[in-house]
Design an enzyme around this catalytic site. Structure first.
Site, PDB file in Angstrom:
ATOM      1  CD  GLU B  29      -2.352  -1.427   2.717  1.00 31.81           C
ATOM      2  OE1 GLU B  29      -2.213  -0.566   3.605  1.00 31.81           O
ATOM      3  OE2 GLU B  29      -2.853  -2.547   2.929  1.00 31.81           O
ATOM      4  CD  GLU B  71      -3.836  -4.388   5.407  1.00 31.25           C
ATOM      5  OE1 GLU B  71      -4.960  -4.912   5.281  1.00 31.25           O
ATOM      6  OE2 GLU B  71      -3.673  -3.163   5.585  1.00 31.25           O
ATOM      7  CG  PHE B  94       1.617   0.777  10.801  1.00 27.55           C
ATOM      8  CD1 PHE B  94       2.536   1.447  11.610  1.00 27.55           C
ATOM      9  CD2 PHE B  94       0.926   1.510   9.848  1.00 27.55           C
ATOM     10  CE1 PHE B  94       2.737   2.816  11.466  1.00 27.55           C
ATOM     11  CE2 PHE B  94       1.128   2.880   9.701  1.00 27.55           C
ATOM     12  CZ  PHE B  94       2.031   3.535  10.510  1.00 27.55           C
ATOM     13  CG  ASP B  96       0.679  -2.499  14.945  1.00 25.87           C
ATOM     14  OD1 ASP B  96       0.662  -2.454  16.174  1.00 25.87           O
ATOM     15  OD2 ASP B  96       1.602  -1.984  14.263  1.00 25.87           O
ATOM     16  CG  PHE B  97      -1.991  -3.168   9.351  1.00 23.40           C
ATOM     17  CD1 PHE B  97      -2.550  -2.638  10.517  1.00 23.40           C
ATOM     18  CD2 PHE B  97      -1.555  -2.290   8.371  1.00 23.40           C
ATOM     19  CE1 PHE B  97      -2.660  -1.265  10.696  1.00 23.40           C
ATOM     20  CE2 PHE B  97      -1.672  -0.907   8.540  1.00 23.40           C
ATOM     21  CZ  PHE B  97      -2.223  -0.396   9.708  1.00 23.40           C
ATOM     22  CG  HIS B 140      -1.365   2.366  13.628  1.00 24.77           C
ATOM     23  ND1 HIS B 140      -2.592   2.602  14.213  1.00 24.77           N
ATOM     24  CD2 HIS B 140      -1.611   2.183  12.305  1.00 24.77           C
ATOM     25  CE1 HIS B 140      -3.536   2.584  13.282  1.00 24.77           C
ATOM     26  NE2 HIS B 140      -2.965   2.331  12.108  1.00 24.77           N
TER      27      HIS B 140
END
Lengths: 368, 342
Positions: B29, B71, B94, B96-97, B140
């Site tokens: 992205e 993702e 990130f 976190d994803f 994040h």
């Protein structure tokens, strides 16, 4: 009464900062001119700072372990009778004279295309027939710091990174001493240098002999430091260990064999060499060179019988405690060759006995 | 040699490998950044923190693929492309994803070589930003290297500076297995001397940044800097610390850690991640299991608490391990002069 500054030295063109690793004389101790005052390390070299004046060490300003730029005031020497207030005033108003290497254009590596390869080199000083410094196996131009830093004050000095080394291209087409001599002649052509004084260390010493034999008109004098090519013996375990080492700590152990004083092998030096070995192409280049240097357990290139044919001044310098190439190779050379064996030095006299090497080098250049 | 930021070092690593090997592609992205916007600007920013700037301009849309916000599709595409002959660098943005890509990474990419009897290889790199400190809140800011380390079949790289980041990323791109490459977002601007040329740092080789006889500090990424700061302060009161950066948590250079603890007899592990089932507990368990006889004092862990990363700046600052906490942990097991603390 004079007050003398002790400053961070600049050993070679690439040194920007150094670390004080020991004070050898305490505050209040007296020193003579030339006495060792402090131990200092840069990323490439470790050495001592000598007193430039006699007197009493009145201040040690930079603590052990601190890293400071070249030219920084490390300490102060003055007579015992000088007032403390005067010393403090001197320290308070001191301005470093030398610019840091990074800010000085002439200290940056230069490059030139020769024989289809990109060559990197360090050039300093002006005038005279240029002195070209040729490093050994796994070395680089910056390793001549103590030599180029001194002789570059008087004349044009060029320290080259051989192909496969330093910042030069990592391609080795033919690793033989003979082919490397041809390559360096091509490098001299590219720089427009018709004639040069040559100094070579170890493998670079062999290359310098090769150039003097192939192109006698191009060489004004020859100074050889523990060169290859004067006998069979060579420490193959060292060479193979150097090529094989991948971790800094493994390399540190291998490098200790280079020096009489093993404390000169600092973690920073080993890290610098490991970083070079990680560059694309460096490892294959070293392997190619190693295969070309050796014939079984012996040296391949043999120039001993040809040394007498060289008509320019030749000096051979060997550390008495060399554990890489035996100092006995300096015995029985033609009478035309000046031979100096240096006590207390190993395979790296340009580091361990730089003052003596500079003196011999200057005398050899002067004889030409 | 030029000083370069970690951002520039990572950009150079990707650029040099894309020039060298036409099978290397980049997808994620915003990796092109600004492309197709109303201002007709291509490649304006290059990733949310500018790491991939200029790559779209040089290599074009065929090799720098700006993806939709999906993702799972980014990682699935990368795994499939890798197993069929390309070398994708897939950016998760990130870390976190990762939750929505668990199957693609943990159950597909990590397992292909094993499931196909060693006949398939999956040379993909998943890049992601990790770590707290940028006021980016709980979703994040996490440090999830422990999750990936747990899964066999993944290699996990957590660089602590610009020099290491470039050499480790080139190694990751050339590696024939899936590599998780985690970039601490608070370190992108930190500069070090970085060669212009390509170079590789092998996985599973720890960096020993400092050697001392009293205590071994093992740390990753940003914690390496804090540990060096702590070690410098401790040296002033006569405590000499060894600081080890393993660089990769999988494979882990267990030899260097065990050899050092054999010399010092004391271990402090510093980790920005949460403390349970973590890198910190893993290294502690290694030493308790295989180095117990060398230990002169309890093992200490300096980690974040078992809580999400707070958004309130004062709480976030309190959450992240720092030099003072590392010094306190060392002083709880060694006192000045190198003896065990009372």
């Amino acid at each position: 009464m004079t007050i003398t500054a002790v400053t961070m030295p600049r050993w070679g063109l690439t040194m920007e900062e150094g670390t004080v690793t020991a004070w050898l004389v305490p505050v209040g101790g007296s020193v003579n001119v030339g006495q060792e005052l402090a131990e200092v390390e840069s990323s490439k070299l470790a050495g001592t700072v000598e007193a430039t004046a006699g007197g009493v060490v009145r201040r040690t300003i930079i603590e052990v372990g601190a890293t400071v730029p070249v030219g920084t005031l490390l300490g102060v020497i003055a007579d015992a009778s000088v007032d403390d207030a005067e010393i403090d005033a001197f320290v308070g108003t001191f301005k470093p004279v030398e610019v840091a290497a990074g800010e000085d254009e002439s200290s940056k590596p230069k490059s030139v295309e020769a024989g289809g390869l990109r060559w990197s080199y360090l050039r300093s000083g002006e005038g005279g027939v240029p002195l070209v410094l040729i490093h050994g196996f796994g070395g680089d131009a910056a390793g001549w710091g103590f030599i180029q830093g001194t002789i570059g004050a008087d004349q044009d000095v060029i320290a080259v990174d051989l192909p496969g080394h330093g910042n030069s291209e990592k391609t080795i087409r033919d690793g033989s001493i003979d082919a490397q001599a041809d390559a360096v002649i091509g490098f001299l052509d590219a720089l427009g240098i018709d004639k040069a004084h040559l100094a070579g260390h170890s493998m670079g010493g062999g290359i310098a002999i090769g150039i003097a034999l192939k192109a006698p008109g191009r060489v004004a004098s020859l100074t050889l430091l523990a060169p290859v090519g004067l006998g069979d013996g060579i420490n193959t375990e060292y060479l193979k260990g150097f090529v094989a080492a991948r971790k800094r700590r493994d390399l540190e152990i291998v490098l200790r064999q280079l020096f009489a004083n093993e404390a000169l092998v600092t973690p920073a030096l080993a890290e610098e060499i490991i970083r070079y070995k990680r560059l694309d192409g460096a490892q294959p280049a070293l392997e190619t060179l190693l295969a070309a240097l050796l014939n079984g357990q012996a040296q391949r290139a043999q120039y001993r019988d040809k040394l007498g044919a060289i008509k320019v001044p030749v000096a051979v310098i060997w550390g008495a405690q060399d554990r890489i190439i035996p100092p006995e190779h300096a015995v029985g050379l033609p009478a035309s060759v000046r031979v100096e064996t240096l006590a207390g030095s190993g395979h790296m006299p340009q580091v361990e006995a730089a003052d003596q090497v500079n003196k011999i080098l200057r005398e050899t250049i002067a004889k030409a | 040699m030029a000083k370069k930021s970690m951002r520039t070092a990572i950009n150079e690593a990707i650029r040099l490998e894309m020039r060298r090997d036409p099978t290397v592609i980049l997808l994620g992205e915003d990796v092109a950044g600004g492309q197709g916007g109303s201002a007709d600007v291509n490649d304006a920013f290059g990733g949310v923190l500018g790491v991939t700037k200029g790559l779209y301009t040089e290599f074009g849309p065929g090799r720098v693929i700006d993806t939709p916000i999906t993702e799972s599709a980014i990682m699935g595409t990368a795994a499939g492309a890798a197993v069929s002959g390309l070398r994708p660098i897939a950016e998760l943005m990130f870390v976190d994803f990762i939750g929505v890509c668990f199957d693609q990474i943990f159950n597909q990419a990590a397992k292909f070589r094993y499931m196909f009897g060693g006949k398939a290889q999956t040379p993909m790199v998943m890049r992601a930003m990790t770590g707290a400190g940028l006021r980016a809140a709980a979703q994040h800011s996490q440090s999830l290297h422990g999750l990936f380390t747990m899964v066999p079949g993944l290699k996990v790289v957590v660089p602590s500076g610009a020099y290491d980041a470039k050499g480790l990323l080139i190694e990751a791109i050339r590696d024939n297995d899936p590599v998780i490459f985690l970039e601490h977002k608070a370190m992108y601007d930190l500069e070090e001397e970085v060669p212009d040329e390509a170079y590789t740092i092998p996985f599973g080789e720890a960096n020993v940044l400092r050697e001392g006889k009293d205590v071994t500090i093992v740390a990753l990424a940003r914690m390496v800097r804090f540990s060096m700061e702590a070690a410098a302060n401790l040296a002033k009161i006569g405590i000499e610390a060894t600081v080890i950066d393993p660089r990769t948590t999988s494979p882990l250079d267990t030899d260097t850690i065990l050899e050092s603890v054999a010399e010092t007899g004391r271990l402090v592990v510093v980790d920005e991640a949460n403390p349970r089932c973590s890198f910190a507990t893993d290294v502690a368990a290694l030493v308790a299991d295989q180095g117990f006889k060398s230990l002169k004092a309890p093992i200490r862990l300096v980690t974040a608490p078992h809580s999400p990363v707070p958004f309130a700046p004062n709480l976030e600052d309190a959450y992240i391990p720092n030099a003072a906490k590392i010094e306190a942990a060392v002083l709880s097991i060694v006192s000045a002069g190198g003896r065990n603390a009372a």
